[in-house]
Write a protein that holds these residues in place. Structure first.
Motif, PDB file in Angstrom:
ATOM      1  N   ALA A 226       0.856  -1.197   0.000  1.00 12.85           N
ATOM      2  CA  ALA A 226       0.000   0.000   0.000  1.00 12.85           C
ATOM      3  C   ALA A 226       0.883   1.234   0.000  1.00 12.85           C
ATOM      4  CB  ALA A 226      -0.913   0.008   1.228  1.00 12.85           C
ATOM      5  N   ARG A 227       0.615   2.150  -0.912  1.00 11.11           N
ATOM      6  CA  ARG A 227       1.411   3.372  -0.994  1.00 11.11           C
ATOM      7  C   ARG A 227       0.539   4.502  -1.541  1.00 11.11           C
ATOM      8  NH1 ARG A 227       2.856   0.269  -5.375  1.00 11.11           N
ATOM      9  NH2 ARG A 227       2.445   1.230  -7.398  1.00 11.11           N
ATOM     10  N   VAL A 228       1.038   5.707  -1.415  1.00  8.54           N
ATOM     11  CA  VAL A 228       0.339   6.870  -1.947  1.00  8.54           C
ATOM     12  C   VAL A 228       0.732   7.072  -3.407  1.00  8.54           C
ATOM     13  CG1 VAL A 228       0.044   9.358  -1.776  1.00  8.54           C
ATOM     14  CG2 VAL A 228       0.235   7.990   0.303  1.00  8.54           C
ATOM     15  N   CYS A 229      -0.258   7.271  -4.250  1.00 11.87           N
ATOM     16  CA  CYS A 229      -0.039   7.649  -5.643  1.00 11.87           C
ATOM     17  C   CYS A 229      -0.667   9.025  -5.821  1.00 11.87           C
ATOM     18  CB  CYS A 229      -0.679   6.627  -6.585  1.00 11.87           C
ATOM     19  SG  CYS A 229      -0.596   7.081  -8.338  1.00 11.87           S
ATOM     20  N   TYR A 230       0.113  10.065  -5.591  1.00 13.37           N
ATOM     21  CA  TYR A 230      -0.319  11.461  -5.625  1.00 13.37           C
ATOM     22  C   TYR A 230      -1.298  11.771  -4.499  1.00 13.37           C
ATOM     23  CZ  TYR A 230      -2.131  15.943  -7.215  1.00 13.37           C
ATOM     24  OH  TYR A 230      -2.522  17.248  -7.277  1.00 13.37           O
ATOM     25  N   ASP A 231      -2.563  11.315  -4.586  1.00  9.65           N
ATOM     26  CA  ASP A 231      -3.511  11.598  -3.514  1.00  9.65           C
ATOM     27  C   ASP A 231      -4.456  10.435  -3.246  1.00  9.65           C
ATOM     28  OD1 ASP A 231      -5.161  11.649  -5.720  1.00  9.65           O
ATOM     29  OD2 ASP A 231      -5.884  13.691  -5.438  1.00  9.65           O
ATOM     30  N   HIS A 232      -4.126   9.236  -3.776  1.00  9.13           N
ATOM     31  CA  HIS A 232      -4.988   8.082  -3.586  1.00  9.13           C
ATOM     32  C   HIS A 232      -4.145   6.843  -3.280  1.00  9.13           C
ATOM     33  CE1 HIS A 232      -4.122   8.435  -7.941  1.00  9.13           C
ATOM     34  NE2 HIS A 232      -3.982   7.131  -7.874  1.00  9.13           N
ATOM     35  N   LEU A 233      -4.824   5.760  -2.945  1.00  7.74           N
ATOM     36  CA  LEU A 233      -4.149   4.537  -2.521  1.00  7.74           C
ATOM     37  C   LEU A 233      -3.757   3.679  -3.716  1.00  7.74           C
ATOM     38  CD1 LEU A 233      -3.376   2.972   0.103  1.00  7.74           C
ATOM     39  CD2 LEU A 233      -5.535   1.738  -0.158  1.00  7.74           C
ATOM     40  N   ALA A 234      -2.507   3.248  -3.717  1.00  8.78           N
ATOM     41  CA  ALA A 234      -1.993   2.381  -4.782  1.00  8.78           C
ATOM     42  C   ALA A 234      -1.399   1.120  -4.148  1.00  8.78           C
ATOM     43  CB  ALA A 234      -0.943   3.119  -5.607  1.00  8.78           C
ATOM     44  N   GLY A 235      -0.856   0.251  -4.993  1.00  8.56           N
ATOM     45  CA  GLY A 235      -0.316  -1.008  -4.514  1.00  8.56           C
ATOM     46  C   GLY A 235      -1.385  -2.078  -4.455  1.00  8.56           C
ATOM     47  N   ASP A 236      -1.058  -3.197  -3.816  1.00  8.43           N
ATOM     48  CA  ASP A 236      -1.986  -4.323  -3.729  1.00  8.43           C
ATOM     49  C   ASP A 236      -3.327  -3.916  -3.131  1.00  8.43           C
ATOM     50  OD1 ASP A 236      -2.712  -7.256  -3.575  1.00  8.43           O
ATOM     51  OD2 ASP A 236      -2.670  -6.790  -1.451  1.00  8.43           O
ATOM     52  N   TYR A 237      -3.303  -3.083  -2.080  1.00  6.01           N
ATOM     53  CA  TYR A 237      -4.554  -2.695  -1.441  1.00  6.01           C
ATOM     54  C   TYR A 237      -5.371  -1.753  -2.325  1.00  6.01           C
ATOM     55  CZ  TYR A 237      -3.828  -4.863   3.132  1.00  6.01           C
ATOM     56  OH  TYR A 237      -3.700  -5.768   4.152  1.00  6.01           O
ATOM     57  N   GLY A 238      -4.711  -0.911  -3.105  1.00  7.79           N
ATOM     58  CA  GLY A 238      -5.438  -0.040  -4.017  1.00  7.79           C
ATOM     59  C   GLY A 238      -6.140  -0.821  -5.105  1.00  7.79           C
ATOM     60  N   VAL A 239      -5.466  -1.841  -5.640  1.00 13.08           N
ATOM     61  CA  VAL A 239      -6.067  -2.698  -6.662  1.00 13.08           C
ATOM     62  C   VAL A 239      -7.202  -3.520  -6.063  1.00 13.08           C
ATOM     63  CG1 VAL A 239      -5.618  -4.661  -8.193  1.00 13.08           C
ATOM     64  CG2 VAL A 239      -3.971  -2.793  -8.056  1.00 13.08           C
ATOM     65  N   ARG A 240      -6.963  -4.049  -4.864  1.00 13.43           N
ATOM     66  CA  ARG A 240      -7.985  -4.849  -4.178  1.00 13.43           C
ATOM     67  C   ARG A 240      -9.262  -4.032  -3.962  1.00 13.43           C
ATOM     68  NH1 ARG A 240      -7.229  -8.925   0.372  1.00 13.43           N
ATOM     69  NH2 ARG A 240      -9.249  -9.097   1.406  1.00 13.43           N
ATOM     70  N   MET A 241      -9.107  -2.775  -3.602  1.00 15.71           N
ATOM     71  CA  MET A 241     -10.245  -1.910  -3.340  1.00 15.71           C
ATOM     72  C   MET A 241     -11.094  -1.734  -4.599  1.00 15.71           C
ATOM     73  SD  MET A 241     -10.106   1.735  -1.334  1.00 15.71           S
ATOM     74  CE  MET A 241      -9.120   2.574  -2.610  1.00 15.71           C
ATOM     75  N   LEU A 242     -10.457  -1.453  -5.730  1.00 18.04           N
ATOM     76  CA  LEU A 242     -11.200  -1.291  -6.976  1.00 18.04           C
ATOM     77  C   LEU A 242     -11.853  -2.600  -7.395  1.00 18.04           C
ATOM     78  CD1 LEU A 242     -12.129   0.251  -9.439  1.00 18.04           C
ATOM     79  CD2 LEU A 242      -9.884  -0.138 -10.487  1.00 18.04           C
ATOM     80  N   ASP A 243     -11.133  -3.702  -7.306  1.00 16.60           N
ATOM     81  CA  ASP A 243     -11.695  -5.002  -7.673  1.00 16.60           C
ATOM     82  C   ASP A 243     -12.935  -5.318  -6.858  1.00 16.60           C
ATOM     83  OD1 ASP A 243      -9.718  -5.407  -9.534  1.00 16.60           O
ATOM     84  OD2 ASP A 243      -8.560  -6.826  -8.327  1.00 16.60           O
ATOM     85  N   SER A 244     -12.876  -5.015  -5.563  1.00 24.78           N
ATOM     86  CA  SER A 244     -14.003  -5.309  -4.681  1.00 24.78           C
ATOM     87  C   SER A 244     -15.219  -4.450  -5.027  1.00 24.78           C
ATOM     88  CB  SER A 244     -13.589  -5.067  -3.217  1.00 24.78           C
ATOM     89  OG  SER A 244     -14.649  -5.371  -2.334  1.00 24.78           O
ATOM     90  N   PHE A 245     -14.999  -3.166  -5.303  1.00 26.43           N
ATOM     91  CA  PHE A 245     -16.099  -2.285  -5.704  1.00 26.43           C
ATOM     92  C   PHE A 245     -16.766  -2.793  -6.981  1.00 26.43           C
ATOM     93  CE2 PHE A 245     -14.437   1.614  -3.293  1.00 26.43           C
ATOM     94  CZ  PHE A 245     -15.519   1.622  -2.426  1.00 26.43           C
ATOM     95  N   VAL A 246     -15.957  -3.193  -7.963  1.00 24.20           N
ATOM     96  CA  VAL A 246     -16.493  -3.665  -9.245  1.00 24.20           C
ATOM     97  C   VAL A 246     -17.250  -4.970  -9.059  1.00 24.20           C
ATOM     98  CG1 VAL A 246     -15.858  -4.535 -11.524  1.00 24.20           C
ATOM     99  CG2 VAL A 246     -14.737  -2.484 -10.627  1.00 24.20           C
ATOM    100  N   LYS A 247     -16.678  -5.875  -8.265  1.00 26.84           N
ATOM    101  CA  LYS A 247     -17.295  -7.189  -8.085  1.00 26.84           C
ATOM    102  C   LYS A 247     -18.689  -7.092  -7.489  1.00 26.84           C
ATOM    103  CE  LYS A 247     -16.713 -11.601  -5.685  1.00 26.84           C
ATOM    104  NZ  LYS A 247     -15.908 -12.366  -4.712  1.00 26.84           N
ATOM    105  N   ARG A 248     -18.888  -6.191  -6.532  1.00 29.27           N
ATOM    106  CA  ARG A 248     -20.196  -6.107  -5.890  1.00 29.27           C
ATOM    107  C   ARG A 248     -21.100  -5.042  -6.504  1.00 29.27           C
ATOM    108  NH1 ARG A 248     -16.569  -4.560  -1.353  1.00 29.27           N
ATOM    109  NH2 ARG A 248     -16.970  -2.420  -0.682  1.00 29.27           N
ATOM    110  N   GLY A 249     -20.711  -4.507  -7.654  1.00 27.72           N
ATOM    111  CA  GLY A 249     -21.582  -3.622  -8.411  1.00 27.72           C
ATOM    112  C   GLY A 249     -21.616  -2.185  -7.940  1.00 27.72           C
ATOM    113  N   ALA A 250     -20.684  -1.790  -7.085  1.00 25.48           N
ATOM    114  CA  ALA A 250     -20.637  -0.402  -6.629  1.00 25.48           C
ATOM    115  C   ALA A 250     -20.032   0.503  -7.697  1.00 25.48           C
ATOM    116  CB  ALA A 250     -19.823  -0.294  -5.337  1.00 25.48           C
ATOM    117  N   ILE A 251     -19.174  -0.058  -8.516  1.00 27.31           N
ATOM    118  CA  ILE A 251     -18.566   0.662  -9.632  1.00 27.31           C
ATOM    119  C   ILE A 251     -18.763  -0.160 -10.894  1.00 27.31           C
ATOM    120  CG2 ILE A 251     -16.373   1.418 -10.656  1.00 27.31           C
ATOM    121  CD1 ILE A 251     -15.406   2.203  -7.916  1.00 27.31           C
ATOM    122  N   ALA A 252     -19.282   0.469 -11.939  1.00 25.71           N
ATOM    123  CA  ALA A 252     -19.431  -0.187 -13.237  1.00 25.71           C
ATOM    124  C   ALA A 252     -18.207   0.133 -14.082  1.00 25.71           C
ATOM    125  CB  ALA A 252     -20.693   0.309 -13.937  1.00 25.71           C
ATOM    126  N   THR A 253     -17.748  -0.832 -14.842  1.00 16.25           N
ATOM    127  CA  THR A 253     -16.552  -0.633 -15.643  1.00 16.25           C
ATOM    128  C   THR A 253     -16.784  -1.025 -17.093  1.00 16.25           C
ATOM    129  OG1 THR A 253     -14.229  -1.321 -15.916  1.00 16.25           O
ATOM    130  CG2 THR A 253     -15.723  -2.917 -14.943  1.00 16.25           C
TER     131      THR A 253
END
Length: 227
Positions: free
Chosen positions: A110-137
């Protein structure tokens, strides 16, 4: 003379090793002095000042004055996304200064990428949002759904405030260590701020790493379960 955007100028600005190190240092999202950036680049203060002037003229960084002191930051989120994308492109082609990725395991996690979360946890967060339909891609295009707005309200994120910015709420950003996309945009920024304000995590004083507490990690993993 050819018409169109002058990518050669941007490439030249980023391509200098000293300037590249300065820009990488600013990827942490913190404002740094010319002295701190000179140390990051391994050059004298006079040389650093010349580099900073060129980067500012090129629109990659911005200068802030506070009293007698001057601080430098990346110009905006677009500059941060450009650099993270270049890092991902370089890593995918094997152009690494450290094999096989970040030397510090905390940076990969987990690391900062300018002003948001990056690294394994940043990817995990986006994957989880997409999987449960909170974010459409749709490829690299992301959009918050009604389910997502409701869920963010329960977390404590005000979507109305996020919508007031000219920046997109959801934006994908290529993660250079994971080689996949993590969540940027005003939502990515708000979530990182939320984790820090709640005490789930803290910024490392020595790198861009974001360090989660045991309790904060437990809550994060429960909120964003893996497949």
């Amino acid at each position: 003379m050819k018409e169109g955007p002058d990518i050669a100028r941007i490439g030249t600005l980023i391509g200098d090793p000293a300037r590249a190190n300065m820009l990488t240092a600013l990827m942490g999202g913190q404002a740094l002095t010319a002295t701190e950036l000179a140390q990051a680049a391994g050059v004298t203060l006079q040389t650093a000042s010349s580099h900073l002037s060129k980067l500012e003229d090129g629109g990659l960084i911005a200068q802030r004055k506070q009293g007698r002191h001057r601080y430098f930051t990346l110009a905006d989120a677009a500059a941060g996304a450009l650099l993270e994308s270049l890092m991902g492109f370089a890593a995918s082609r094997g152009h690494l200064r450290h094999q096989p990725g970040p030397k510090d395991p905390a940076l990969r996690k987990a690391r900062v990428c300018y002003d948001h979360l990056a690294g394994d946890y940043g990817v995990r967060m986006l994957d989880s949002f997409v999987k449960r339909g909170a974010i459409a891609t749709d490829g690299e295009n992301l959009a918050m759904t009604e389910e997502g707005r409701t869920e963010l309200g329960r977390i404590g994120i005000d979507v109305g405030t996020l919508s007031s910015s000219r920046r997109p709420i959801c934006k994908s950003c290529l993660d250079w260590s994971e080689r996949r996309s993590h969540l940027a945009g005003t939502l990515g920024k708000a979530l990182l701020s939320h984790f820090l304000e709640k005490g789930w995590a803290r910024r490392s004083g020595e790198s861009r790493a974001v360090l989660f507490t045991p309790e904060g990690e437990r809550k994060f993993l429960a909120l964003f379960p893996a497949d």
